[in-house]
Design a protein around this motif. Structure first.
Motif, short mmCIF file in Angstrom:
data_model
loop_
_atom_site.label_atom_id
_atom_site.label_comp_id
_atom_site.label_asym_id
_atom_site.label_seq_id
_atom_site.Cartn_x
_atom_site.Cartn_y
_atom_site.Cartn_z
N ARG A 113 7.81 -9.79 -30.34
CA ARG A 113 8.19 -9.51 -31.74
C ARG A 113 8.74 -10.77 -32.40
N ARG A 167 0.20 -3.75 -29.70
CA ARG A 167 1.17 -4.59 -30.42
C ARG A 167 0.70 -4.87 -31.84
N GLN A 226 -2.10 -5.70 -26.00
CA GLN A 226 -2.12 -6.56 -27.19
C GLN A 226 -2.60 -5.79 -28.42
N GLU A 247 9.03 -6.94 -24.80
CA GLU A 247 8.40 -6.78 -26.11
C GLU A 247 9.16 -7.56 -27.18
#
Lengths: 266, 133
Positions: free
Chosen positions: A260, B115, B112, A256
């Motif tokens: 980011r 996110r 996604q 992740e």
């Protein structure tokens, strides 16, 4: 709004089950029955009918014969659907800065014990061997290219879980390389499927058929039983499916942190 | 309906119940991940049902694999009389592949979405106006 949705869901589920009951009773009477439908009986009788080869495939495994010969076009399009879906996954997970994807792992991070690692190494080898056996003998015993490929993809997944994504990369599992192997598999399937056209046969033709001048692929190449095109198709499908699943697993294991940073950079 | 018939039909009844529950899950659950899970359960149940429809209710049914590379006429005839229907099995393997492809794409889209929006609840995603909830 929520109450409405629940009501719609209950009604849909009820209609679904009623339709199912209708199918179970109305179509064939009490299921299952002792007789097989006419089409199924035809496939069973003709798939390896060595006495009258007019409609035969040359494969004693009738399911594989249907997949790659009688209903070969289905399987070709199924492979395209899988290809497009994985291509879509790659598109969804694309990065603005692709170099970020190969971020070095943190040194001195958490590691699994040596027991887990050793077992995974042995298992990965066994899984690869079993998947090859399943795919390459798919037209003689139960199995086939897709089943073999799906089994194969478990090996990289296990390695990612027990070691790391980076370790898998050092073993040579990089996405461009995997994509190339997948492309080779797709190309092999396409070439074998289109080859009979050069001899005025049908696309996806395997054995000689009454209205076609193409004599059919050899069922035995030397001592090796190939069932015509089925061996080639199974190998191609093994390459395609295993590599596509491996690509999906590698993509989904990207940290992740990388995404980011990528968004921050964009 | 005799007890034998009830026993024979019970797998269909169980599959019908599972399909009903998973259909309910796909429509009623607001969480996208739960929807995907319900969808895979639904697809797997439908595939199981297709395999069951292809089953042959005789004493010793054979799998649709001829056990010999040089069969006699008797073996071929016996194979046609005994083997289960191969067509549902061939269709199910196609359906399984499509199901895997769809599930993979949905899972990637869900990751996604999480996110980007920080939530998997589709009601909350729908209420977002260009920012976090």
């Amino acid at each position: 709004m929520r109450a409405l949705r629940v009501a719609v869901a209950v009604v849909t589920a009820a209609v679904f089950v009623l339709a199912l009951t209708y199918v179970a009773y109305g179509l064939r009477g009490l299921l299952p029955s002792g007789v097989v439908r006419g089409l199924g009986t035809f496939f069973l009788r003709e798939s390896f009918n060595v006495f009258n080869k007019a409609w035969w495939v040359g494969s004693p495994e009738v399911v594989n014969a249907i997949l790659w010969d009688y209903r070969g076009l289905d399987t070709v399009f199924e492979t395209s659907v899988l290809f497009l879906a994985i291509a879509g996954c790659e598109a969804v997970f694309r990065l603005l800065k692709p170099s970020l994807k190969e971020l070095r792992p943190v040194v001195g991070g958490y590691e699994l014990t040596v027991v887990v690692k050793t077992v995974v190494k042995l298992l990965a080898i066994a899984i690869v061997l079993i998947s090859l056996e399943t795919a390459l003998r798919g037209y003689v015993t139960p199995g086939g290219g897709f089943q073999g490929g799906a089994a194969f993809a478990i090996a990289p997944l296990l390695v990612i879980a027990a070691f790391s994504r980076h370790y898998l990369r050092e073993l040579g599992f990089k996405i461009p390389k995997l994509s190339a192997v997948r492309g080779a598999g797709l190309l092999a399937i396409a070439l074998v499927a289109l080859a009979p056209l050069a001899f005025l046969g049908f696309a996806l033709q395997n054995q000689a058929k009454p209205p076609s001048p193409f004599p059919g692929f050899p069922v035995f190449v030397g001592p090796i039983f190939t069932a015509g095109t089925l061996l080639a198709f199974n190998v191609g499908e093994l390459l395609v499916v295993s590599m596509e699943f491996a690509i999906a697993f590698i993509l989904v294991s990207v940290a992740e942190e990388v995404f980011r940073r990528d968004r921050g950079a964009g | 309906m005799t007890p034998e018939d009830a026993l024979r039909l019970s797998p269909y009844a169980i599959m019908g119940v599972i399909m009903a529950i998973s259909t309910y899950g796909v429509i009623a659950k607001p969480n996208i991940l739960k929807k995907i899970i319900a969808l895979t359960i639904l697809a797997d149940t439908v595939n199981t049902l297709a395999i069951f429809i292809g089953y042959r209710l005789i004493e010793f049914p054979w799998p649709p694999v001829l056990p010999s590379l040089a069969p006699s006429k008797e073996l071929l005839r016996e194979f046609g009389r005994r083997a289960v229907d191969p067509l549902p099995q061939a269709l199910v393997i196609t359906a399984v592949v499509i199901n895997v492809a769809v599930t993979a794409l949905l899972a990637f889209l869900a990751i996604q979405a999480y996110r980007l929006y920080g939530t998997l609840n589709h009601d909350r995603i729908a209420r977002l106006k260009g920012g976090k909830a």
